[in-house]
Motif scaffolding. Structure first.
Motif, PDB file in Angstrom:
ATOM      1  N   LEU A  50      -4.059  12.636   1.292  1.00  9.55           N
ATOM      2  CA  LEU A  50      -4.843  11.410   1.437  1.00  9.55           C
ATOM      3  C   LEU A  50      -4.358  10.337   0.476  1.00  9.55           C
ATOM      4  O   LEU A  50      -4.233   9.154   0.844  1.00  9.55           O
ATOM      5  N   THR A  51      -4.048  10.736  -0.766  1.00  8.77           N
ATOM      6  CA  THR A  51      -3.573   9.773  -1.762  1.00  8.77           C
ATOM      7  C   THR A  51      -2.267   9.131  -1.321  1.00  8.77           C
ATOM      8  O   THR A  51      -2.117   7.902  -1.345  1.00  8.77           O
ATOM      9  N   VAL A  52      -1.302   9.940  -0.907  1.00 11.49           N
ATOM     10  CA  VAL A  52      -0.001   9.421  -0.491  1.00 11.49           C
ATOM     11  C   VAL A  52      -0.132   8.578   0.772  1.00 11.49           C
ATOM     12  O   VAL A  52       0.536   7.532   0.907  1.00 11.49           O
ATOM     13  N   THR A  53      -0.991   8.986   1.691  1.00  8.71           N
ATOM     14  CA  THR A  53      -1.148   8.235   2.938  1.00  8.71           C
ATOM     15  C   THR A  53      -1.811   6.885   2.709  1.00  8.71           C
ATOM     16  O   THR A  53      -1.484   5.893   3.364  1.00  8.71           O
ATOM     17  N   LEU A  54      -2.737   6.816   1.767  1.00  7.11           N
ATOM     18  CA  LEU A  54      -3.417   5.561   1.483  1.00  7.11           C
ATOM     19  C   LEU A  54      -2.501   4.562   0.786  1.00  7.11           C
ATOM     20  O   LEU A  54      -2.477   3.376   1.135  1.00  7.11           O
ATOM     21  N   TRP A  55      -1.738   5.041  -0.202  1.00  4.82           N
ATOM     22  CA  TRP A  55      -0.997   4.113  -1.052  1.00  4.82           C
ATOM     23  C   TRP A  55       0.520   4.287  -0.986  1.00  4.82           C
ATOM     24  O   TRP A  55       1.233   3.593  -1.693  1.00  4.82           O
TER      25      TRP A  55
END
Length: 456
Positions: A50-55
């Motif tokens: 989720l972190t990598v996909t968001l930012w």
């Protein structure tokens, strides 16, 4: 999967999760510990994805924010250690949205795009082996992307076909091992009814009120971005389509028989992903952002007592565990049992078992009768007797305190008793197991030799 020597069954709907647990057992890890380790590991992986996909990039500040948003969501915390495939499905679903979305971006290098597409195809094939409805939810995202992102239309059919291929593999595995296209638990637990929409709304209100706040925020952001930023961001379109298809499914089914927001974790993550991506393109006052974050945290804190309280059927589970252990220590392996429902008792008894509720028995599972009715109990017991079962356990939550032949309020148990009294070769008996009511059962006369510690 092999439940016992009699019936090759799929004991639950996640084929891949069962094999992962089996691998853990081969490595010497007990199945309960293996399930917890895998659950927490995939839950942590979902936060990273989720972190990598968001930012697009990972740093400590963004990781802490993702932990604050996702890892404090009480249903995710609970189901990470619950022993089911929930976090595996979450991690795989988020990874699928991430790789497909990146492959559809115009600035991606062709080699990276090819690698992302290969990964997406593999995830699409595997998805139904994690949860049978997961590819349908992912296909909802692909349809949304196909309609509103023209540049991606040449890439989507291959990925969509991979999801369909996975469903074909899933059906083939079920037919070869079980004789049914869809796992019996999936095919029989849920019924589509008009009242299910109200059930689903109560389900959200009770188990995941955070989803209401995020949903309102997402609608507000979509109002400003649906003609511009939304159509330019493949990941937002994918997450929005997956969210929509999942909410439609849950509304039709009314939620889940399992409590505590299990099926709301995936739509919560999709909402977070879509809202997070779109909010970067919209100027939102800092006070509103802080207010939303504070509301989510306060709701999660308010759910602490709800999350920590024991399950409603915990007394039943304690009794069933004791009953299973008693059977294991007081019977020979040749003893066969029938019980409604299968679960704790056959697991701890380690004896060949017929599940009278049909979730682990293909013939009983396909009975055209109301599940749990008197007729169901009677016919299921007759099927078990015809298969040569040694002992029928008279159990619902636990065994009744009084002889069910004299008084019985539970329909299924009444049907079981009605069938057994027609067979004089079965002897009704009861034995103390050290917990709660004694274990009541009907034992075939020629099988008494397989039991110890009871009156002949």
């Amino acid at each position: 999967m092999i439940w016992d020597l009699w019936h090759p069954v799929q004991a639950h709907s996640s084929i891949l999760w069962a094999y992962l647990l089996r691998l853990a057992m081969v490595l010497g890890i007990p199945i309960e510990d293996g399930a917890r380790i895998l659950g927490v590991s995939f839950g942590s992986g979902a936060v990273l994805v989720l972190t990598v996909t968001l930012w697009s990039k990972l740093n400590l500040r963004r990781l802490l924010l993702a932990v604050l948003l996702l890892a404090t969501f009480p249903p995710l915390v609970l189901w990470s250690s619950a022993g089911l495939e929930t976090t595996l499905a979450l991690c795989l679903g988020l990874h699928f949205l991430s790789v497909v979305g990146r492959a559809c971006e115009s600035r991606v290098h062709p080699r990276i795009r090819d690698a992302e597409l290969i990964t997406a195809v593999l995830l699409g094939v595997v998805s139904p082996l994690v949860r049978p409805d997961l590819p349908l939810q992912l296909l909802g995202g692909l349809v949304c992307l196909f309609i509103w992102h023209p540049r991606s239309r040449s890439l989507i059919p291959m990925v969509g076909l991979s999801c369909l291929l996975g469903m074909v593999v899933y059906v083939a595995l079920n037919r070869s091992s079980y004789g049914a296209a869809v796992a019996v638990p999936v095919a029989t637990k849920f019924r589509i009814e008009p009242r299910n929409i109200l059930r689903f709304l109560r389900y959200v209100q009770r188990d995941a009120p955070q989803l209401v706040i995020l949903g309102i925020g997402l609608l507000a952001v979509l109002r400003k971005t649906w003609q511009s930023e939304l159509c330019q961001d493949p990941i937002s379109l994918l997450s929005l389509g997956a969210l929509g298809s999942t909410l439609i499914e849950l509304s039709l089914l009314g939620g889940d028989e399992l409590s505590r927001g299990r099926f709301l974790i995936w739509p919560y993550a999709c909402t977070l992903l879509c809202l997070g991506r779109l909010s970067m393109a919209v100027r939102i006052p800092k006070g509103i952002r802080s207010g939303v974050m504070l509301s989510l945290l306060l709701l999660s804190f308010a759910q602490s007592a709800w999350a920590l309280e024991p399950e409603g059927d915990q007394p039943c589970s304690v009794w069933r565990r004791a009953a299973g252990k008693w059977i294991h220590s007081h019977s020979d392996p040749a003893l066969t049992i029938a019980v409604a429902p299968a679960g704790f008792i056959p697991f701890f008894a380690d004896r060949n078992t017929i599940d009278l509720m049909g979730l682990a028995h293909p013939q009983i599972g396909r009975l055209k009768l109301p599940r749990g009715s008197v007729e169901w109990g009677r016919l299921a017991t007759e099927i078990a007797i015809a298969e040569g079962v040694c002992a029928v356990l008279l159990v619902v939550c636990d065994s009744p305190s009084e002889d069910p032949r004299q008084q019985c309020a539970h329909p299924t148990l009444q049907g079981m008793v009605d069938a057994l009294v027609r067979h004089p070769e079965f002897r009704f008996t009861e034995v103390p197991i050290g917990v709660g009511n004694p274990l009541r059962m009907a034992v075939r006369s020629d099988c008494l030799k397989h039991l110890r510690g009871m009156d002949r």
